[in-house]
Design an enzyme around this catalytic site. Sequence first.
Site, mmCIF file in Angstrom:
data_model
loop_
_atom_site.group_PDB
_atom_site.id
_atom_site.type_symbol
_atom_site.label_atom_id
_atom_site.label_comp_id
_atom_site.label_asym_id
_atom_site.label_seq_id
_atom_site.Cartn_x
_atom_site.Cartn_y
_atom_site.Cartn_z
ATOM 1 N N HIS A 29 -57.115 -35.792 11.487
ATOM 2 C CA HIS A 29 -56.235 -36.454 10.518
ATOM 3 C C HIS A 29 -54.770 -36.113 10.801
ATOM 4 O O HIS A 29 -53.914 -37.008 10.846
ATOM 5 C CB HIS A 29 -56.641 -36.011 9.115
ATOM 6 C CG HIS A 29 -55.761 -36.507 8.018
ATOM 7 N ND1 HIS A 29 -56.099 -37.583 7.237
ATOM 8 C CD2 HIS A 29 -54.556 -36.082 7.568
ATOM 9 C CE1 HIS A 29 -55.139 -37.792 6.352
ATOM 10 N NE2 HIS A 29 -54.194 -36.876 6.529
ATOM 11 N N GLU A 30 -54.467 -34.826 10.992
ATOM 12 C CA GLU A 30 -53.081 -34.430 11.247
ATOM 13 C C GLU A 30 -52.565 -35.023 12.550
ATOM 14 O O GLU A 30 -51.404 -35.424 12.648
ATOM 15 C CB GLU A 30 -52.977 -32.905 11.286
ATOM 16 C CG GLU A 30 -53.248 -32.219 9.967
ATOM 17 C CD GLU A 30 -52.407 -32.757 8.838
ATOM 18 O OE1 GLU A 30 -51.235 -33.086 9.070
ATOM 19 O OE2 GLU A 30 -52.929 -32.883 7.723
#
Length: 1007
Positions: A235-236
């Site tokens: 996600h990051e």
Amino acid sequence: MNMPSWLIFLLTGWTFCGNFFACGGLDYDYPNYENEEEKNEAIDYKDPCKAVVFWGDIALDEEDLKMFHIDRTIDLTQHSNEKLGHTTGGLEEHDLSKKRGALYQLIERIRRFGSGQENTTANSQKVDNNQSGKSKKIRIPRAATSRTERIWPGGVIPYVIGGNFTGSQRAMFKQAMRHWEKHTCVTFIERTDEESYIVFTYRPCGCCSYVGRRGNGPQAISIGKNCDKFGIVVHELGHVIGFWHEHTRPDRDDHVTIIRENIQPGQEYNFLKMEPGEVHSLGESYDFDSIMHYARNTFSRGMFLDTILPSRDENGLRPPIGQRTRLSKGDIAQARKLYRCPACGETLQESTGNFSSPGFPNGYPSYTHCIWRISVTPGEKIVLNFTTMDLYKSSLCWYDYIEVRDGYWKKSPLLGRFCGDKLPDVLTSTDSRMWIEFRSSSNWVGKGFAAVYEAICGGEIHKDAGQIQSPNYPDDYRPLKECVWKITVAENYNVGLTFQAFEIERHDNCAYDYLEVRDGSSENSPLIGHFCGYDKPEDIRSTSNTLWMKFVSDGTVNKAGFAANFLKEEDECARPDNGGCEQRCVNTLGSYKCSCDPGYELAPDKKSCEAACGGLLTKLNGTITTPAWPKEYPPNKNCVWQVVAPSQYRISMKFDYFELEGNEVCKYDYVEVRSGLSSDSKLHGKFCGTEVPEVITSQFNNMRIEFKSDNTVSKKGFRAHFFSDKDECSKDNGGCQHECINTIGSYVCQCRNGFVLHDNKHDCKEAECEHRIHSSNGVITSPNWPDKYPSRKECTWEISATPGHRVKLSFSEFEIEQHQECAYDHLEVFDGETEKSSILGRLCGSKVPEPLVATGNEMFIRFVSDASVQRKGFQATHSTECGGRLKAEAKPRDLFSHAQFGDNNYPVQADCEWILMTERGLRIELNFQTFEVEEEADCGYDFMELFDGHDASAMRLGRFCGSGPPEEIVSTGDAVLIHFHTDDTISKKGFHIRYRSVKYQDILHTK
């Protein structure tokens, strides 16, 4: 309007000048870990945690507010200032007045901006109409133009992983990067000399990342506490690549409903959305499955209350949202569009594979563009072999051609450009990546091409710096591999080797899988080390400009392997000026540092030395105290004591008093105790705070004690005494057959599991192998562990834990003779006190089993070996899990709040549920023998709840804390639910309940 699947960072508007970053965004709770990175972290990166205010997990400055659509049903003046930074903690870096000032500026600007939307649109049209009139298109000041400077050039993202992460964390980061590479044309490379790159760091704002490329230097991607999960890192990295969160896109209200009454007070602003003119639509529909989407209960008042409710699909079902396991199809499609990935081609990551031109062998279409990226493990090379070649032939292969480059992208060195029907020679890369591009621009019809590749490990490496990893790293290495590397750096330098991660099958003699390192260019060179297990080897430095390495794996247990960096190394301390150091110069890989003789410490210039506390101690016993004892120690002190005893002696250190400034990682004031005299000797412990350390005994006849204080808080310090004792075990193992344990003034022999000590107190003989265990946790192993278990052996373990707590068995290592039905050697686990209980599993082979959990507080385990094959065996940990289903009978039974009741207070952050049941027509009586839970007026911190039924929907009989219920409690039916919850601060003794089944008539008679 057809909006994109993701809110991509393609931001617009010449007035934009703010710093944006986005974070993980799912309800993580982060304490303040400011400055928790290693002190040697010298990279000056753009820190995403330093923001004026946060929009949830996105940092905004005043100009950035123009980016967002404000729903005027949200009254931002009602936000609680104390709630800001809930998910990231980023605002904790500013004092409260700054928080409030920034918040109210944000609120005021948002309110002005929200109320002026219509006028803004009208004004923009008016401006456009005042222009030349040649254009009929309405122009909004913040037009939807792509910010190409935010896209990483060529899709190449250089990275550095900070030194404060473990080997398993580093491996997981690489798995996440390979996941993006596998499905898109984005490429992550270890940074060499690139100006712009990302740095994996541990920052106080938790999971944080800028959106897109910032440029002009490094930028941080923060993987804070509880963020080191595969899905969160993926996600990051999505933010790094250039994506916003899915739920903030302008058309989200067509797809999800925001339920405002369920949102935590002060967190409503997290559900604002962006303006239609601020994102670039790439034709992708709303993606419920996106890894960038929030979950249904993010920022919810309660775990089971929705804040984001997805609309029903054509089948009347609500799609799940908020997954953190892998990229969705929409994620992949959007990333490929953003980075203009060719429709043809892919990223190949297996050790062997093949690919061919489109339509092969029936001809390829004209005007085709394909790119294949082969990426294998660093330390491996790629061998590419074309098996068919039938392309249109032209001068210089101008029209149709295939190009092969030795590296990760289009600017890597060219290995060859091919066309026609002549098969190219076999091509070999110099590193672990290869880039293949196919283009056609003619109408000629040929078969096309086909190629196969293979990754080969080992080989000669002529570079001054690089990386070597075990085959298939960061995944488990493959069986039956043998890789030999010969590293050569520039003349007059040495080879330095440092390990980032190390996990190779453990064995006392490294007989199965191992890494061998030699000081030279061949297998006959002097041996530096033969390594296996889970401990990272110390840094290695050759004596010449060559280093020889060999990795071997057998056919059974496979582990994650290793990752190491090599570099050319020189000894700065060998210079005539001693590296500029006044007393001692200590060479390190890639650098050096100055140090001082005992009794001296480094001056502020880090070169010269000045008098200090500490010194060389050669007495058999003595006392050590902090400077100025018993008064508070002064700031900025560095004391080193070197204690040396006679040969074959061991030194023990006992602290009588201990009080230092403390935090979780002892980074301010601390004392370190090591076996040996140097600063890199084996570390026994790093201590701070007020808890007195246990007695520490050195491995050898010397010990190093180092005390450091910073320039702020001072405490009373410590007082410790040391004493020396002869270690009889250091010579010939004390005559013990198995293990020798040194004691003060003597020694004792000890046998491995499955053996007992002979009458002569030195030898070991096989013993009965029956074990009864009454502890809440511990370790069990196969007989003779960690060596091979004996043949014809049967061992049993009866584990009995605290009533009300289920026994859990977790395996750390497992290697038992393989058979499809586990008919030979095997391990059986039963759900109860005997082998007649229901079986939880019959286990064999080399795959580590999943944890097994009993339904009650008893578990029976049996290990059996036959007369033939022996293996290493197993090592397992038994522990407990609270909760479960318990049967109430006429005979009273006990239930305890936690497994270590009576010995320790209950743990923090516990959440346990027990369901007590009895026969229909009976009731359940609860008698509280002990009850001591943190007291609060509304029992809002720690509490026990009782429900008159099977679940929490039943009538609540009460919520209790403090000293608990005043008398016994009886259910109205045949079931009771007990819910015990604790927060993260104060803990108390807990509770002891005695429960039984009773008849209603008996209750009336008793009353």
